[in-house]
Design a protein around this motif. Structure first.
Motif, PDB file in Angstrom:
ATOM      1  N   PHE A 179      65.248 -18.194  41.146  1.00 36.86           N
ATOM      2  CA  PHE A 179      66.360 -17.749  40.298  1.00 36.86           C
ATOM      3  C   PHE A 179      67.457 -18.800  40.270  1.00 36.86           C
ATOM      4  O   PHE A 179      67.974 -19.204  41.320  1.00 36.86           O
ATOM      5  CB  PHE A 179      66.918 -16.424  40.807  1.00 36.86           C
ATOM      6  CG  PHE A 179      68.057 -15.874  39.995  1.00 36.86           C
ATOM      7  CD1 PHE A 179      67.913 -15.633  38.637  1.00 36.86           C
ATOM      8  CD2 PHE A 179      69.288 -15.600  40.595  1.00 36.86           C
ATOM      9  CE1 PHE A 179      68.967 -15.128  37.880  1.00 36.86           C
ATOM     10  CE2 PHE A 179      70.342 -15.089  39.859  1.00 36.86           C
ATOM     11  CZ  PHE A 179      70.177 -14.857  38.494  1.00 36.86           C
ATOM     12  N   ILE A 180      67.842 -19.248  39.062  1.00 37.59           N
ATOM     13  CA  ILE A 180      68.857 -20.302  38.939  1.00 37.59           C
ATOM     14  C   ILE A 180      70.178 -19.790  38.365  1.00 37.59           C
ATOM     15  O   ILE A 180      71.092 -20.567  38.124  1.00 37.59           O
ATOM     16  CB  ILE A 180      68.333 -21.470  38.083  1.00 37.59           C
ATOM     17  CG1 ILE A 180      68.015 -21.003  36.655  1.00 37.59           C
ATOM     18  CG2 ILE A 180      67.114 -22.111  38.731  1.00 37.59           C
ATOM     19  CD1 ILE A 180      67.680 -22.134  35.701  1.00 37.59           C
ATOM     20  N   GLY A 181      70.260 -18.479  38.116  1.00 36.49           N
ATOM     21  CA  GLY A 181      71.513 -17.909  37.638  1.00 36.49           C
ATOM     22  C   GLY A 181      71.500 -17.503  36.175  1.00 36.49           C
ATOM     23  O   GLY A 181      70.443 -17.213  35.604  1.00 36.49           O
ATOM     24  N   ASN A 182      72.677 -17.490  35.563  1.00 36.34           N
ATOM     25  CA  ASN A 182      72.806 -17.107  34.157  1.00 36.34           C
ATOM     26  C   ASN A 182      72.411 -18.262  33.235  1.00 36.34           C
ATOM     27  O   ASN A 182      72.496 -19.434  33.613  1.00 36.34           O
ATOM     28  CB  ASN A 182      74.261 -16.726  33.845  1.00 36.34           C
ATOM     29  CG  ASN A 182      74.665 -15.420  34.512  1.00 36.34           C
ATOM     30  OD1 ASN A 182      73.873 -14.500  34.607  1.00 36.34           O
ATOM     31  ND2 ASN A 182      75.915 -15.346  34.971  1.00 36.34           N
ATOM     32  N   ILE A 183      72.017 -17.908  32.029  1.00 37.89           N
ATOM     33  CA  ILE A 183      71.777 -18.912  30.992  1.00 37.89           C
ATOM     34  C   ILE A 183      72.415 -18.419  29.698  1.00 37.89           C
ATOM     35  O   ILE A 183      72.263 -17.252  29.319  1.00 37.89           O
ATOM     36  CB  ILE A 183      70.273 -19.197  30.781  1.00 37.89           C
ATOM     37  CG1 ILE A 183      70.091 -20.368  29.809  1.00 37.89           C
ATOM     38  CG2 ILE A 183      69.517 -17.958  30.311  1.00 37.89           C
ATOM     39  CD1 ILE A 183      68.668 -20.897  29.749  1.00 37.89           C
ATOM     40  N   GLU A 184      73.179 -19.296  29.055  1.00 38.96           N
ATOM     41  CA  GLU A 184      73.752 -18.961  27.758  1.00 38.96           C
ATOM     42  C   GLU A 184      72.730 -19.267  26.669  1.00 38.96           C
ATOM     43  O   GLU A 184      71.885 -20.148  26.824  1.00 38.96           O
ATOM     44  CB  GLU A 184      75.036 -19.760  27.533  1.00 38.96           C
ATOM     45  CG  GLU A 184      76.148 -19.397  28.501  1.00 38.96           C
ATOM     46  CD  GLU A 184      77.424 -20.167  28.231  1.00 38.96           C
ATOM     47  OE1 GLU A 184      78.103 -19.857  27.224  1.00 38.96           O
ATOM     48  OE2 GLU A 184      77.733 -21.072  29.017  1.00 38.96           O
ATOM     49  N   ALA A 185      72.833 -18.544  25.567  1.00 42.47           N
ATOM     50  CA  ALA A 185      71.845 -18.685  24.492  1.00 42.47           C
ATOM     51  C   ALA A 185      71.728 -20.131  23.998  1.00 42.47           C
ATOM     52  O   ALA A 185      70.627 -20.588  23.665  1.00 42.47           O
ATOM     53  CB  ALA A 185      72.210 -17.768  23.328  1.00 42.47           C
ATOM     54  N   ARG A 186      72.823 -20.862  23.990  1.00 47.54           N
ATOM     55  CA  ARG A 186      72.798 -22.233  23.480  1.00 47.54           C
ATOM     56  C   ARG A 186      71.973 -23.172  24.358  1.00 47.54           C
ATOM     57  O   ARG A 186      71.567 -24.249  23.917  1.00 47.54           O
ATOM     58  CB  ARG A 186      74.222 -22.767  23.368  1.00 47.54           C
ATOM     59  CG  ARG A 186      74.939 -22.923  24.694  1.00 47.54           C
ATOM     60  CD  ARG A 186      76.370 -23.375  24.510  1.00 47.54           C
ATOM     61  NE  ARG A 186      77.093 -23.424  25.784  1.00 47.54           N
ATOM     62  CZ  ARG A 186      78.402 -23.631  25.874  1.00 47.54           C
ATOM     63  NH1 ARG A 186      79.127 -23.778  24.774  1.00 47.54           N
ATOM     64  NH2 ARG A 186      78.986 -23.664  27.061  1.00 47.54           N
ATOM     65  N   ASP A 187      71.730 -22.777  25.619  1.00 49.76           N
ATOM     66  CA  ASP A 187      70.977 -23.628  26.538  1.00 49.76           C
ATOM     67  C   ASP A 187      69.481 -23.316  26.547  1.00 49.76           C
ATOM     68  O   ASP A 187      68.706 -24.018  27.208  1.00 49.76           O
ATOM     69  CB  ASP A 187      71.533 -23.484  27.958  1.00 49.76           C
ATOM     70  CG  ASP A 187      72.967 -23.984  28.061  1.00 49.76           C
ATOM     71  OD1 ASP A 187      73.258 -25.028  27.440  1.00 49.76           O
ATOM     72  OD2 ASP A 187      73.787 -23.327  28.734  1.00 49.76           O
TER      73      ASP A 187
END
Length: 341
Positions: free
Chosen positions: A210-218
């Motif tokens: 698990f690397i955390g949150n991801i924003e849609a743009r990424d």
């Protein structure tokens, strides 16, 4: 038909059925000698389409059906009333262990409902997510869930993350795949109630990366290998992804053909451009598996043509050979023994 991988294919589902479905079936048979196909649908129409090709007839069995579930029909009512539809009959072949997998370009709702009702979930699986591969700058990522569970709970998302990791490692070959949850910011405290509750649960999982949150743009740049979200968010991401890709390709083509100079440049750049754009062609990656069921169910695009149908059939081979369901069951059993979510 017992020494090979048996795959049931719905010949009547989708916008281009049965023509493109049968073309895809023939292409898959020719490319892979390890499969047998059980094609469900209108026998006369299927035979008429097959007659145009040369293929190993001993590896094809037509399962005649008399009904078709249309896209606009209420899913639950449709699978209950149309028991002799190509979709329901195909699902039952998986349930009865006569087929190892089922592929359809038909009604998404009916496939989701039928998968739960006829094939059934693996013991311990709380929800079965729909998980397509989406192209990125680094290859592909798995978007899980993209349409099956709109009202998912935190413990559902945790299971999605684990299932997705197993799929990406064993089917796609990505070791220790990076898992991220879709959010509106990178910070742990960002998001709605669902993401805030899910984040610490994923953080505690020692069997996923698990690397955390991801924003849609990424997402398009390949920020993670497994993109976890509930179905509403996932479906919006998928549809926007497809729409932007189609629009960009159209705009690029228009620009390249706008002047004589650009046409000359387009001619020189065409081979490289074609190869680059191929990476963002959804048909290259097949359909979306409904993961967590006792048998494999794959949903292809309603507009699927030969290439996507073929790829969807062939991805079933990898799924079966890698014993994905057994590995999911092993993971869920381990989770239960440890008193996990």
């Amino acid at each position: 038909m017992h020494d090979k991988i048996n795959i049931a294919v719905d010949a009547m589902g989708g916008d281009n059925a049965p023509k493109e479905i049968i073309k895809g079936c023939v292409a898959a048979l020719i490319e892979n000698a390890d499969i047998n196909l059980l094609i469900t649908g209108d026998k006369e129409k299927i035979e008429a389409e097959l007659s145009a090709y040369s293929y190993p007839q001993d590896r094809v069995q037509i399962i005649p059906t008399t009904e078709v579930i249309e896209t606009a029909e209420p899913p639950v009512n449709a699978i209950k009333k149309k028991k002799d539809s190509s979709l329901v009959v195909g699902m039952k072949l998986v349930k009865e262990n006569k087929a190892d997998a089922f592929v359809s370009a038909g009604s998404t709702g009916a496939i989701l409902a039928g998968g739960q009702a006829f094939v059934g979930r693996i013991k311990g699986i709380k929800r079965a997510p729909l998980a397509p591969l989406i192209p990125t700058a680094k290859g592909v990522s798995l978007l899980i869930d993209c349409g099956a569970n709109v009202d998912a709970r935190p413990d559902h998302l945790v299971q999605f993350a684990k299932i997705g990791s197993i799929y990406m490692e064993n089917v796609i070959g990505i070791k220790n795949p990076r898992v991220a949850i879709v959010n509106i910011g990178a910070e742990e405290e960002k998001g709605n109630a669902l993401t805030k509750e899910t984040y610490p649960l994923l953080k505690e999982c020692d069997d996923i990366n698990f690397i955390g949150n991801i924003e849609a743009r990424d997402i398009p740049s390949g920020g993670a290998d497994v993109i976890v979200c509930e179905a509403f968010t996932g479906n919006v991401i998928l549809k926007l992804y497809e729409g932007v890709a189609t629009t960009l390709i159209g705009v690029i083509k228009e620009g390249l053909l706008s002047t004589t100079r650009s046409k000359i440049g387009a001619g020189l750049a065409k081979p490289a451009l074609k190869e680059t754009l191929k990476k963002f062609d959804a048909s290259t990656y097949g359909g979306a598996p409904l993961l967590g069921l006792t048998g494999l169910v794959v949903k292809t695009h309603g507009s699927a043509t030969e290439k996507e149908v073929k790829t969807s059939i062939l991805q079933c081979v990898t799924f079966k050979k890698q014993n994905i369901n057994e590995k999911i069951l092993e993971s869920i059993t381990k989770e239960s023994d440890q008193g996990g979510a």
